[in-house]
Design a protein around this motif. Structure first.
Motif, PDB file in Angstrom:
ATOM      1  N   GLU A   1      28.714   4.612 -26.186  1.00 62.27           N
ATOM      2  CA  GLU A   1      29.071   3.259 -26.659  1.00 62.27           C
ATOM      3  C   GLU A   1      30.517   2.924 -26.296  1.00 62.27           C
ATOM      4  O   GLU A   1      30.816   1.815 -25.839  1.00 62.27           O
ATOM      5  N   HIS A   2      31.405   3.869 -26.480  1.00 63.24           N
ATOM      6  CA  HIS A   2      32.809   3.657 -26.114  1.00 63.24           C
ATOM      7  C   HIS A   2      32.948   3.477 -24.601  1.00 63.24           C
ATOM      8  O   HIS A   2      33.731   2.645 -24.132  1.00 63.24           O
ATOM      9  N   PHE A   3      32.187   4.273 -23.843  1.00 64.40           N
ATOM     10  CA  PHE A   3      32.219   4.185 -22.384  1.00 64.40           C
ATOM     11  C   PHE A   3      31.949   2.752 -21.936  1.00 64.40           C
ATOM     12  O   PHE A   3      32.638   2.205 -21.079  1.00 64.40           O
ATOM     13  N   THR A   4      30.934   2.143 -22.538  1.00 62.27           N
ATOM     14  CA  THR A   4      30.549   0.780 -22.177  1.00 62.27           C
ATOM     15  C   THR A   4      31.591  -0.231 -22.638  1.00 62.27           C
ATOM     16  O   THR A   4      31.883  -1.215 -21.939  1.00 62.27           O
ATOM     17  N   ALA A   5      32.186   0.023 -23.804  1.00 61.18           N
ATOM     18  CA  ALA A   5      33.144  -0.929 -24.373  1.00 61.18           C
ATOM     19  C   ALA A   5      34.475  -0.938 -23.627  1.00 61.18           C
ATOM     20  O   ALA A   5      35.164  -1.965 -23.586  1.00 61.18           O
ATOM     21  N   LEU A   6      34.845   0.184 -23.045  1.00 63.19           N
ATOM     22  CA  LEU A   6      36.121   0.277 -22.318  1.00 63.19           C
ATOM     23  C   LEU A   6      35.957  -0.361 -20.940  1.00 63.19           C
ATOM     24  O   LEU A   6      35.309   0.205 -20.055  1.00 63.19           O
ATOM     25  N   GLU A   7      36.554  -1.518 -20.736  1.00 63.72           N
ATOM     26  CA  GLU A   7      36.327  -2.271 -19.508  1.00 63.72           C
ATOM     27  C   GLU A   7      37.577  -2.484 -18.670  1.00 63.72           C
ATOM     28  O   GLU A   7      37.486  -2.627 -17.452  1.00 63.72           O
ATOM     29  N   GLN A   8      38.760  -2.514 -19.273  1.00 60.27           N
ATOM     30  CA  GLN A   8      39.971  -2.862 -18.547  1.00 60.27           C
ATOM     31  C   GLN A   8      40.954  -1.699 -18.517  1.00 60.27           C
ATOM     32  O   GLN A   8      41.046  -0.926 -19.463  1.00 60.27           O
ATOM     33  N   GLY A   9      41.708  -1.601 -17.406  1.00 57.86           N
ATOM     34  CA  GLY A   9      42.728  -0.570 -17.279  1.00 57.86           C
ATOM     35  C   GLY A   9      42.173   0.717 -16.706  1.00 57.86           C
ATOM     36  O   GLY A   9      41.196   0.727 -15.958  1.00 57.86           O
ATOM     37  N   VAL A  10      42.802   1.823 -17.058  1.00 56.38           N
ATOM     38  CA  VAL A  10      42.354   3.144 -16.625  1.00 56.38           C
ATOM     39  C   VAL A  10      41.265   3.585 -17.591  1.00 56.38           C
ATOM     40  O   VAL A  10      41.542   4.092 -18.683  1.00 56.38           O
ATOM     41  N   VAL A  11      40.020   3.368 -17.221  1.00 57.98           N
ATOM     42  CA  VAL A  11      38.899   3.615 -18.127  1.00 57.98           C
ATOM     43  C   VAL A  11      37.815   4.420 -17.406  1.00 57.98           C
ATOM     44  O   VAL A  11      37.737   4.425 -16.171  1.00 57.98           O
ATOM     45  N   PRO A  12      36.944   5.097 -18.166  1.00 60.34           N
ATOM     46  CA  PRO A  12      35.992   6.044 -17.555  1.00 60.34           C
ATOM     47  C   PRO A  12      35.054   5.449 -16.524  1.00 60.34           C
ATOM     48  O   PRO A  12      34.639   6.145 -15.595  1.00 60.34           O
ATOM     49  N   ARG A  13      34.700   4.189 -16.652  1.00 59.13           N
ATOM     50  CA  ARG A  13      33.679   3.643 -15.751  1.00 59.13           C
ATOM     51  C   ARG A  13      34.116   3.625 -14.285  1.00 59.13           C
ATOM     52  O   ARG A  13      33.282   3.510 -13.387  1.00 59.13           O
ATOM     53  N   TYR A  14      35.416   3.736 -14.034  1.00 60.56           N
ATOM     54  CA  TYR A  14      35.900   3.791 -12.652  1.00 60.56           C
ATOM     55  C   TYR A  14      35.801   5.200 -12.069  1.00 60.56           C
ATOM     56  O   TYR A  14      36.009   5.393 -10.861  1.00 60.56           O
ATOM     57  N   PHE A  15      35.509   6.186 -12.907  1.00 57.27           N
ATOM     58  CA  PHE A  15      35.552   7.581 -12.469  1.00 57.27           C
ATOM     59  C   PHE A  15      34.231   8.323 -12.642  1.00 57.27           C
ATOM     60  O   PHE A  15      34.110   9.468 -12.221  1.00 57.27           O
ATOM     61  N   TRP A  16      33.253   7.672 -13.274  1.00 53.40           N
ATOM     62  CA  TRP A  16      31.946   8.271 -13.502  1.00 53.40           C
ATOM     63  C   TRP A  16      30.878   7.245 -13.172  1.00 53.40           C
ATOM     64  O   TRP A  16      31.092   6.041 -13.301  1.00 53.40           O
ATOM     65  N   ARG A  17      29.722   7.715 -12.758  1.00 54.38           N
ATOM     66  CA  ARG A  17      28.681   6.793 -12.309  1.00 54.38           C
ATOM     67  C   ARG A  17      28.218   5.859 -13.432  1.00 54.38           C
ATOM     68  O   ARG A  17      27.991   4.676 -13.224  1.00 54.38           O
ATOM     69  N   ASP A  18      28.031   6.423 -14.628  1.00 52.66           N
ATOM     70  CA  ASP A  18      27.581   5.629 -15.770  1.00 52.66           C
ATOM     71  C   ASP A  18      27.844   6.418 -17.043  1.00 52.66           C
ATOM     72  O   ASP A  18      28.359   7.552 -17.000  1.00 52.66           O
ATOM     73  N   ALA A  19      27.477   5.838 -18.183  1.00 56.60           N
ATOM     74  CA  ALA A  19      27.734   6.480 -19.469  1.00 56.60           C
ATOM     75  C   ALA A  19      26.992   7.804 -19.604  1.00 56.60           C
ATOM     76  O   ALA A  19      27.517   8.775 -20.153  1.00 56.60           O
ATOM     77  N   GLU A  20      25.777   7.844 -19.090  1.00 52.91           N
ATOM     78  CA  GLU A  20      24.990   9.083 -19.168  1.00 52.91           C
ATOM     79  C   GLU A  20      25.665  10.204 -18.389  1.00 52.91           C
ATOM     80  O   GLU A  20      25.727  11.351 -18.849  1.00 52.91           O
ATOM     81  N   HIS A  21      26.171   9.869 -17.218  1.00 57.08           N
ATOM     82  CA  HIS A  21      26.874  10.857 -16.396  1.00 57.08           C
ATOM     83  C   HIS A  21      28.104  11.380 -17.119  1.00 57.08           C
ATOM     84  O   HIS A  21      28.358  12.591 -17.166  1.00 57.08           O
ATOM     85  N   PHE A  22      28.869  10.473 -17.723  1.00 57.89           N
ATOM     86  CA  PHE A  22      30.076  10.894 -18.422  1.00 57.89           C
ATOM     87  C   PHE A  22      29.759  11.771 -19.630  1.00 57.89           C
ATOM     88  O   PHE A  22      30.381  12.812 -19.834  1.00 57.89           O
ATOM     89  N   THR A  23      28.812  11.333 -20.447  1.00 60.22           N
ATOM     90  CA  THR A  23      28.526  12.100 -21.655  1.00 60.22           C
ATOM     91  C   THR A  23      27.928  13.466 -21.340  1.00 60.22           C
ATOM     92  O   THR A  23      28.079  14.411 -22.118  1.00 60.22           O
ATOM     93  N   ALA A  24      27.268  13.588 -20.179  1.00 60.74           N
ATOM     94  CA  ALA A  24      26.679  14.865 -19.790  1.00 60.74           C
ATOM     95  C   ALA A  24      27.719  15.829 -19.238  1.00 60.74           C
ATOM     96  O   ALA A  24      27.646  17.041 -19.475  1.00 60.74           O
TER      97      ALA A  24
END
Length: 282
Positions: free
Chosen positions: A163-186
């Protein structure tokens, strides 16, 4: 510059491993953790590479004997032919000749554009700005002292979830470094500090390979100056040490906030190298 077929990415890793700076972002591209681009000098017998991470970090390394490739790199970083697709922060293997080559290209480009060196960073997008990249190493005794001084952990800090992965949209945030939330949480790790039901700050793994975890950090605009970046970074570093991971920190020397935060957490500079801002657009 020839774009390398993704099936040959793994062949680049041994040469990348020989570079004595932080190259985790380039490894993420080569291992296809993220979708980047890799250019080379020769599709059949490659000897030099230019790697672009989707967040805009790039690295050039390898031999400089292929003059067609060095010209191609020159044209690319100056965007002579309009083929570059984004702004980039470029670094070069400091053990080779690339830094000297790029310095010459930058000087020539900025001079031709009528840009005085003292105006770099102020003269608009045509300038290639040169800063300094700093790689740090953690002094664990200094970190332990910082942790003791901080006292009890902030109870508002929790693990970064999908949920946090999806909510973080601007700046240095995980979505720029991982394919999607599932990838990050895994495969990733991180922490957020919550305030008034929202995310005030986050620290997360921007890259994770072997026992090394590179830290990405972002504090929301309305919550800066409260020590939240320190608190979430402290939590992530503590997690790294408990899991046998080496926390990795790198930033621009000119980014005084990140540089000072690194020192406060117990990191110490170990390598500095030129860092080139390649602007994009009008």
């Amino acid at each position: 510059m020839i774009e390398l077929d993704t099936g040959k990415y793994a062949l680049v890793l041994p040469l990348l491993d020989s570079i004595e700076i932080n190259t985790l972002f380039a490894r993420a591209v080569l291992e296809q953790t993220v979708t980047g681009r890799v250019f080379t000098d020769n599709a059949d017998v490659p000897g030099a590479y230019y790697i672009v991470h989707p967040y805009g970090m790039s690295l050039v390394f390898g031999g400089t004997g292929n003059h067609g490739f060095t010209r191609g790199v020159s044209d690319y970083i100056t965007d002579k032919n309009g083929t570059r697709q984004m702004a980039e922060w470029l670094q070069a293997d400091p053990s080779g000749e690339w830094a000297d080559i790029i310095d010459d290209v930058v000087a020539s480009h900025n001079s031709a554009a009528g840009l005085d060196a003292g105006l770099q960073g102020q003269a608009g997008s045509r300038v290639i700005q040169q800063d300094t990249r700093v790689n740090f190493a953690l002094d664990q005794s200094a970190f332990a002292a910082a942790k003791d001084k901080a006292g009890r952990p902030d109870t508002r800090i929790i693990r970064l979830n999908a949920e946090h992965f999806t909510a973080l949209e601007q700046g240095v945030v995980p979505r720029y470094f991982w394919r999607d939330a599932e990838h990050f949480t895994a495969e990733g790790a991180g922490f957020v500090l919550l305030e008034d039901g929202g995310i005030a700050a986050a620290a997360f793994s921007s890259c994770l390979y072997g026992n090394q975890l590179e830290i990405g950090i972002e504090t929301m605009q309305d919550h800066r100056g409260k020590g939240y970046a320190f608190a979430v970074s402290l939590a992530l570093i503590d997690y790294c040490l408990s899991q046998g991971l080496e926390p990795v920190w790198a930033c621009r020397l000119e980014n005084t906030g990140s540089y000072r935060l690194a020192h406060k957490l117990g990191f110490r500079p170990v390598v500095t190298l030129p860092y080139y801002r390649l602007a994009y657009g009008a």
